[in-house]
Structures are given as C-alpha cells and as structure tokens.
Scaffold this active site. Structure first.
Site, PDB file in Angstrom:
ATOM      1  N   LYS A  31      40.066 -65.168 -47.919  1.00 21.47           N
ATOM      2  CA  LYS A  31      41.401 -64.835 -48.396  1.00 21.47           C
ATOM      3  C   LYS A  31      42.287 -64.247 -47.311  1.00 21.47           C
ATOM      4  CE  LYS A  31      40.199 -64.498 -53.229  1.00 21.47           C
ATOM      5  NZ  LYS A  31      38.730 -64.391 -53.320  1.00 21.47           N
TER       6      LYS A  31
HETATM    7  C1  LIG Z   1      38.079 -65.213 -54.185  1.00 25.15           C
HETATM    8  C2  LIG Z   1      36.697 -65.580 -53.834  1.00 25.15           C
HETATM    9  C3  LIG Z   1      36.104 -66.727 -54.362  1.00 25.15           C
HETATM   10  C4  LIG Z   1      36.789 -67.609 -55.372  1.00 25.15           C
HETATM   11  O1  LIG Z   1      37.901 -68.306 -54.828  1.00 25.15           O
HETATM   12  P1  LIG Z   1      38.955 -68.982 -55.799  1.00 25.15           P
HETATM   13  O2  LIG Z   1      40.011 -69.531 -54.911  1.00 25.15           O
HETATM   14  O3  LIG Z   1      39.477 -67.895 -56.681  1.00 25.15           O
HETATM   15  O4  LIG Z   1      38.232 -70.019 -56.566  1.00 25.15           O
HETATM   16  C5  LIG Z   1      34.832 -67.053 -53.945  1.00 25.15           C
HETATM   17  N1  LIG Z   1      34.153 -66.263 -53.076  1.00 25.15           N
HETATM   18  C6  LIG Z   1      34.698 -65.157 -52.564  1.00 25.15           C
HETATM   19  C7  LIG Z   1      33.892 -64.325 -51.639  1.00 25.15           C
HETATM   20  C8  LIG Z   1      35.984 -64.774 -52.911  1.00 25.15           C
HETATM   21  O5  LIG Z   1      36.509 -63.680 -52.412  1.00 25.15           O
END
Ligand SMILES: *Cc1c(COP(=O)(O)O)cnc(C)c1O
Length: 427
Positions: free
Chosen positions: A107
């Site tokens: 993210k």
């Molecule tokens: C946010 C997150 C996900 C899920 O991603 P999405 O885009 O919401 O499907 C998976 N793994 C980790 C470590 C995350 O932080």
C-alpha cells in the site's frame, strides 16, 4: 481522463475531482471512461525501460493533462522508490515482494502516489482537505507515512481496536503532525461504515476525501508492479498465473486493469481467507456480503469488498467471462499456517500469512507445464510477527524502519460510534 460513477447517477468527473472527492456524489466508485491498451512494441520491449518509464507509460492516460508531465514524473519517482523483486520459491512459483517500501506493505505505492496528487491539486487552496480512511491493518500505516507532512492535507485514520498487529498500530498512531488515529470499538466493516456515513453527512462541511482503494489515485498506480514483474519474468517465456491475496479487491483489480492495457497475464486468482464473499459468488452467482471475520491475515478481513464492482465492470458484468479469466478461493487460518510451514520447509522462504494465502491460491488453481505462478507477498513477515514466529522456527529480524516506530508512543482517540467521529470532525 474522465471518470464515471459505477452507480451511473452522477455527472462525469475529471481525474482531479475523482481524487479530491474519492467517491461520486451518488456513492458510486469512479471508473475511467476509456482504457487504451499500450503498444505491443512497448510490452515486447519492456526490458529496455526503467521502472519509472514503465510507470509513466502505464499511468499517463489515466491522469491526462491534469498534471504536467514533469510533475507527474516527479510524483512517480517519489512513489516508485524501492525494489519489487520476484523471488523464486519453487521451480514454477515466485513471490513478488511488494514490501520493500517505507511501511513494508504494497500500500506504500498507492498511498504515496495519492498523497502527492492530492497535494498537487490542493496547492494554493486556503481550505485544507481531510483524508478519512478506514483500515483493516496496512492501509493506516501506509497512508500515515505517505501523507505525513503533506501541505494542506489532514489525515484521520479509523482502525478496529485490538484487530491490527502491534507494529501496524504503532505505524498509524505514532507519527503525529497532520495524522490523527481513531481507535474504534468494532471491526473493520464498522470503521468503513463510519467513513461512508461521514461522506454523506451534510452537517460536516469540511472537504472530505477517502484514501481507501476506492480512490482512483490509490487504486491505479497498483498496476505498476504487475508490469515490473512481467519485465523480470518475460525471458522465462511462460504463461503467467497471478494470485493476489485479496481483501477489498483493489490490488487484484489493478492487476486486471494491467491486463486490459495489454500485459500478458493468463489467469488471475483472488485468494481470500474465510471472508469468502467473492469465492461464494463465483460458485453460486449470488453476491451476499457478510460481516467480516477476524483471521491471522487481518488485512484481508473484509466482508463486503468495495472494488469487486470495478472487476465486474471490467468484465462487462458478464459472470461467464469473469469466470474464464478469474478464479477465487477461500482458505482457513489452519491451512494458511500449514502452508507457511510447508513453504519454509521446502525452500526456506519465510512468508507472511497473506502471502501464504496467495500461494495456496496457486496450488488450488494448479499450474500447467508452460505456466509460471506468481503470488503477491503483500507485506513483510515482520508486520505479522506474532503469527510468523508462532508458526515458523524463525526469529524475524526487525528492519530499521520498523524499529524506529516501535519505540514511539501510541496516541489514539477512542471512538465507539459514528457520533464520536462526527464530533471530532466538527471540532
Ligand atoms: C490491504 C492488504 C491486502 C488486501 O488488498 P486489497 O487491495 O484490499 O485486496 C492483502 N495483504 C496485505 C498485507 C494488505 O495490507
């Protein structure tokens, strides 16, 4: 580039407006009016381009002329500032490590890109923008870090008390400055619901936007690393099957967008924990969102994934077409732990619970001889230290950027209902 609302009741929006407002007035998610594939020549010769050049090619049509080229290149340089290696795990499976950024989860990419776009669009405005974000774990830290010090932007992060890891909590509660954390007595869906309610509340007059993956500036840059992975694997001459551990389905939706742009990916697997709304939908054709359940892969504890509607749009709402290019499977915590152990025993690779769910998806889907599987390792194992150290005979070394926040003091405001959030926003 213009965007329309997937609820089809709002006017067409510019990129800027979509970024600044997050969601359309009719509460629909924004979707680009057109998607133009990149040239075959570019894809075939992708190895000749730097990651910055690739990112620029990928994103430019979605920004259009709303950010000048040199500024957009600067934003990309700040966003794509770390490596995205594919680490071999088995003969025909690699881990695309997305955790080499400042908060050690994928993210970081979307959060930084969005923060820089918002800062650009809000420069010269007297009124500050408030970014409101609900987190199931990693979003909070990435957003806090990405937006820290952004001029003209305040950030309010809602997280479910006791349902994020210690490190995640530290990452989102210790930075101070323009970042405030609200500790919510509830689960992730409660946080998300509070955020949605605030957006509709006419008594809140400050400008609110969202930094969840519903925001196009967080969602779209996630296409970058699917291209980077292809660049690294192109020489293998194999068909790529990509498994994405999914919660809100933003990351996998970006992967499908990358495919729409011409990236040769044969098949997508959306791997989930027991929050199995999408796997069930593929099975029985009934979309039945449920309250989220807590698991050891907590960043995916989402009962009603916001971005699934975008995936349906990408397949023209044709379930049959969707099923031919996309599978989705759900896995229990027990299966996840067992897989973490198996991966470690077979290759010495330490996966976090989310990555292990991704690996399980590849296993369940099955790989043919001419296929190469990639699972997205969405966070560094240190972010799920308790689970990893309980499950594997390893001691995870704490990287410097994590050590730094662990020593800081948590500051959070308790919130038990929407009224608490509202009172805070009206202050
Ligand atoms: C946010 C997150 C996900 C899920 O991603 P999405 O885009 O919401 O499907 C998976 N793994 C980790 C470590 C995350 O932080």
């Amino acid at each position: 580039m213009n965007y329309y609302s997937l609820n089809h009741k709002s006017p067409i929006s510019t990129f800027k407006n979509a970024v600044v407002n997050g969601i359309a007035p009719d509460r629909g998610l924004y979707f680009p009016e057109s998607i133009t594939p990149l040239s075959k020549d570019f894809i075939e010769n992708i190895g000749n381009y730097s990651n910055h050049e690739i990112a620029f090619e990928v994103i430019k049509q979605f920004v259009g002329n709303e950010i000048p080229t040199d500024k957009l290149q600067e934003i990309i340089a700040e966003t794509v500032s770390f490596d995205f290696p594919v680490v071999p795990v088995d003969d025909n499976i690699g881990s695309l490590e997305l955790f080499h950024g400042p908060t050690m989860a994928f993210k970081d990419v979307g959060a930084k890109f969005m923060a820089k776009c918002l800062e650009y669009f809000n420069q010269g405005n007297k009124e500050e923008v408030t970014v409101l974000v609900a987190t199931s774990g990693d979003t909070g830290g990435a957003v806090a870090n990405g937006f820290l010090g952004a001029k003209g932007v305040n950030v309010v992060i809602l997280y479910p008390s006791g349902k994020v890891s210690d490190i995640q909590e530290k990452q989102l509660t210790t930075l101070g400055q323009n970042i405030t954390a609200l500790e919510v007595d509830g689960v992730f869906d409660d946080c998300q619901e509070m955020v949605k309610t605030a957006f509709l509340d006419k008594e809140i007059t400050r400008t609110l936007t969202s930094a969840n993956s519903i925001n196009v500036a967080r969602w779209l840059p996630q296409m970058f690393y699917f291209f980077f992975a292809y660049k690294e694997l192109q020489k293998k001459n194999k068909d790529l099957v990509v498994s994405v551990p999914s919660g809100n389905f933003g990351n996998i939706c970006a992967g499908i967008m990358a495919q729409k742009l011409g990236l040769p990916i044969k098949h997508f697997v959306a791997s989930t924990n027991v929050n199995d709304t999408v796997p069930n939908y593929l099975k029985d054709g009934v979309y039945n969102p449920k309250p989220s359940k807590a698991t050891i892969s907590n960043a995916m504890d989402v009962g009603n994934p916001s971005n699934f509607i975008r995936i349906q749009e990408l397949f023209n709402n044709d379930l049959k077409a969707l099923k031919s290019a996309f599978s989705s499977y759900s896995f229990s915590d027990d299966a996840t732990r067992k897989t973490m152990k198996d991966i470690y025993a077979n290759s010495g690779y330490v996966s976090d619970p989310h990555g292990a769910v991704g690996y399980l998806g590849l296993q369940k889907h099955g790989l043919q001889d001419n296929e190469y599987g990639i699972f997205l390792e969405t966070a560094h194992p240190v972010k799920f230290l308790d689970v990893v150290e309980e499950t594997l005979p390893v001691t995870v070394e704490i990287p410097a950027q994590i050590q730094k926040v662990m020593n800081n003091t948590k500051v959070a405001i308790k919130a038990s209902s929407y009224e608490d959030l509202k009172a805070f926003l009206l202050k």
